[in-house]
Design an enzyme around this catalytic site. Structure first.
Site, PDB file in Angstrom:
ATOM      1  N   GLN A   1     -29.786   6.764  10.602  1.00  0.00           N
ATOM      2  CA  GLN A   1     -29.406   6.121  11.772  1.00  0.00           C
ATOM      3  C   GLN A   1     -29.160   4.775  11.681  1.00  0.00           C
ATOM      4  O   GLN A   1     -29.903   3.852  11.136  1.00  0.00           O
ATOM      5  CB  GLN A   1     -30.419   6.622  13.191  1.00  0.00           C
ATOM      6  CG  GLN A   1     -30.404   7.961  13.312  1.00  0.00           C
ATOM      7  CD  GLN A   1     -31.243   8.218  14.676  1.00  0.00           C
ATOM      8  OE1 GLN A   1     -32.209   8.816  14.331  1.00  0.00           O
ATOM      9  NE2 GLN A   1     -30.915   7.599  15.770  1.00  0.00           N
TER      10      GLN A   1
ATOM     11  N   HIS B   1     -41.277   6.713  12.990  1.00  0.00           N
ATOM     12  CA  HIS B   1     -41.928   6.545  11.797  1.00  0.00           C
ATOM     13  C   HIS B   1     -43.474   5.986  12.202  1.00  0.00           C
ATOM     14  O   HIS B   1     -43.942   5.497  11.316  1.00  0.00           O
ATOM     15  CB  HIS B   1     -41.414   5.723  10.599  1.00  0.00           C
ATOM     16  CG  HIS B   1     -40.163   6.493  10.247  1.00  0.00           C
ATOM     17  ND1 HIS B   1     -40.048   7.654   9.585  1.00  0.00           N
ATOM     18  CD2 HIS B   1     -38.843   6.143  10.452  1.00  0.00           C
ATOM     19  CE1 HIS B   1     -38.821   7.929   9.357  1.00  0.00           C
ATOM     20  NE2 HIS B   1     -37.965   7.252   9.826  1.00  0.00           N
TER      21      HIS B   1
ATOM     22  N   GLN C   1     -42.552  12.779   7.613  1.00  0.00           N
ATOM     23  CA  GLN C   1     -42.032  11.771   7.686  1.00  0.00           C
ATOM     24  C   GLN C   1     -41.429  11.192   9.084  1.00  0.00           C
ATOM     25  O   GLN C   1     -41.362   9.938   9.025  1.00  0.00           O
ATOM     26  CB  GLN C   1     -40.420  12.128   7.020  1.00  0.00           C
ATOM     27  CG  GLN C   1     -39.403  10.915   6.835  1.00  0.00           C
ATOM     28  CD  GLN C   1     -37.933  11.320   6.981  1.00  0.00           C
ATOM     29  OE1 GLN C   1     -37.738  11.813   8.198  1.00  0.00           O
ATOM     30  NE2 GLN C   1     -37.331  11.403   6.067  1.00  0.00           N
TER      31      GLN C   1
ATOM     32  N   SER D   1     -34.627   8.055   5.670  1.00  0.00           N
ATOM     33  CA  SER D   1     -35.217   8.442   6.739  1.00  0.00           C
ATOM     34  C   SER D   1     -34.141   9.752   7.044  1.00  0.00           C
ATOM     35  O   SER D   1     -34.361  10.897   6.326  1.00  0.00           O
ATOM     36  CB  SER D   1     -35.072   7.679   7.938  1.00  0.00           C
ATOM     37  OG  SER D   1     -35.695   8.379   9.346  1.00  0.00           O
ATOM     38  N   LEU D   2     -33.385  10.027   7.997  1.00  0.00           N
ATOM     39  CA  LEU D   2     -32.759  11.152   8.444  1.00  0.00           C
ATOM     40  C   LEU D   2     -31.813  11.498   7.063  1.00  0.00           C
ATOM     41  O   LEU D   2     -31.418  12.651   6.827  1.00  0.00           O
ATOM     42  CB  LEU D   2     -31.633  10.490   9.556  1.00  0.00           C
ATOM     43  CG  LEU D   2     -30.381  11.550   9.789  1.00  0.00           C
ATOM     44  CD1 LEU D   2     -30.971  12.894  10.147  1.00  0.00           C
ATOM     45  CD2 LEU D   2     -29.247  11.030  10.612  1.00  0.00           C
TER      46      LEU D   2
ATOM     47  N   ARG E   1     -34.346  17.922  15.809  1.00  0.00           N
ATOM     48  CA  ARG E   1     -35.187  16.578  15.268  1.00  0.00           C
ATOM     49  C   ARG E   1     -34.865  15.452  16.264  1.00  0.00           C
ATOM     50  O   ARG E   1     -35.956  14.819  16.763  1.00  0.00           O
ATOM     51  CB  ARG E   1     -34.984  16.105  13.704  1.00  0.00           C
ATOM     52  CG  ARG E   1     -35.726  14.820  13.217  1.00  0.00           C
ATOM     53  CD  ARG E   1     -35.131  14.787  11.785  1.00  0.00           C
ATOM     54  NE  ARG E   1     -36.011  13.616  11.189  1.00  0.00           N
ATOM     55  CZ  ARG E   1     -35.666  12.338  10.896  1.00  0.00           C
ATOM     56  NH1 ARG E   1     -34.595  11.956  11.629  1.00  0.00           N
ATOM     57  NH2 ARG E   1     -36.563  11.588  10.388  1.00  0.00           N
TER      58      ARG E   1
END
Length: 321
Positions: free
Chosen positions: A17, A207, A256, A98-99, A123
């Site tokens: 993102q 996170h 995560q 991340s994503l 998510r």
């Protein structure tokens, strides 16, 4: 996986993102019709026209977490499929920020694309529901080392949550937590000599510990999808390790949500494994830039147009085995 088509010193990474923009991949779609085909497959899962939204906005709809996540996943997969359409050359390793880790797992053959689209939409919804808008925030701290940022967060917490969550490059760390604690940490960071402390335009404090309830909910969604051993090694954010067992992959994907993205260590681990060039597949060029800042001997190449694909192929033929 070892293959005659595999480039031993090449890795591919996928952005998360923040790299989305209205009009992304338009140029790639002009050359490769399969870009719109892949977006159409995602639209069938989501129930709205994802390509229309990415091309025409409005930006505030595209930037909603539950839309951004499937949009970035689809853009990364589309770029990878265009690469596959042009060449059979494979990387030795994949990773995602991340994503972007979900994109890597799709491209490595571990998760089916349609399953991943539905999963990352869920998510995004789960993350947003865990912390109502306005309660949490994130900020980038530039010019302090990792330990200084950790120390600033400890001082700023005052019973709330704020922690270092994205270790993006030396001197660039993102913090997340309760909005007031993040503000305090930004002030303390400036007092400690930070070059900049910048609030990020996000609605979810990713996170950090505030995401633990989201991870518990999301673990049930992860349990419901099929995961296979990746055909290309995927280096994970949580533990900077490679996993090939489905349950282990589910575990690190759930963790995560509330664990730091250890991107500096990820890139250094790639270099330690013999990787010398990183292709960033999909919109933006953030990760390509970070790789050079993490290790000056590392080559970072953004790939988001047909011309970029040709340049990357030329680089491989000249520089890599």
């Amino acid at each position: 996986m070892t293959s005659s088509n595999q480039c031993a010193n090449l890795a591919m990474v996928f952005p998360g993102q923040g790299s989305q923009s209205v009009g992304m991949l338009a140029e790639l779609a002009e050359v490769f019709p399969l870009v719109e085909e892949i977006f159409s497959q995602a639209s069938d899962v989501l129930g709205y026209d994802l390509w229309e939204r990415t091309q025409n906005g409005p930006a505030d709809l595209l930037n909603q977490t539950s839309c951004t996540q499937p949009a970035m996943l689809t853009a990364g997969v589309a770029t990878w499929r265009c690469w596959q359409n042009r060449t059979d050359r494979l990387p030795a390793m994949m990773a995602g920020h991340s994503l972007g880790e979900y994109t890597a797992l799709v491209c490595a053959g571990a998760i089916e694309f349609a399953d991943a689209v539905a999963l990352v939409e869920k998510r995004g919804e789960t993350m947003q529901n865990a912390v109502p808008e306005g309660i949490g925030s994130m900020a980038a701290i530039l010019g302090l080392d990792d330990d200084q940022v950790r120390s600033v967060c400890e001082q700023a917490a005052q019973g709330e949550v704020v922690s270092a969550v994205n270790f993006n490059s030396p001197g660039q760390v993102v913090i997340a937590g309760n909005a007031a604690a993040v503000e305090r940490a930004m002030d303390l960071a400036k007092q400690a000599g930070a070059r900049r402390a910048l609030l990020l335009p996000v609605s979810v404090p990713s996170h950090c510990r505030l995401m633990q309830p989201a991870a518990q909910t999301f673990a049930k969604d992860l349990a419901a999808i099929s995961i296979k051993a990746p055909a290309v090694q995927v280096l994970h954010n949580v533990d900077v390790a490679i996993h090939d067992q489905p349950d282990a992959i589910r575990e690190v994907l759930a963790a995560q949500l509330f664990s730091p993205v250890r991107w500096v260590e990820t890139v250094r681990a790639m270099y330690g494994a013999g990787i010398t060039s990183i292709l960033e597949m999909g919109p933006g060029k953030v990760l390509a830039g970070l790789s050079k800042r993490i290790d000056k001997s590392m080559q970072g190449i953004p790939v988001q147009t047909a011309e970029d694909i040709e340049k990357a192929l030329a680089h491989i033929s000249h520089s890599l085995n």
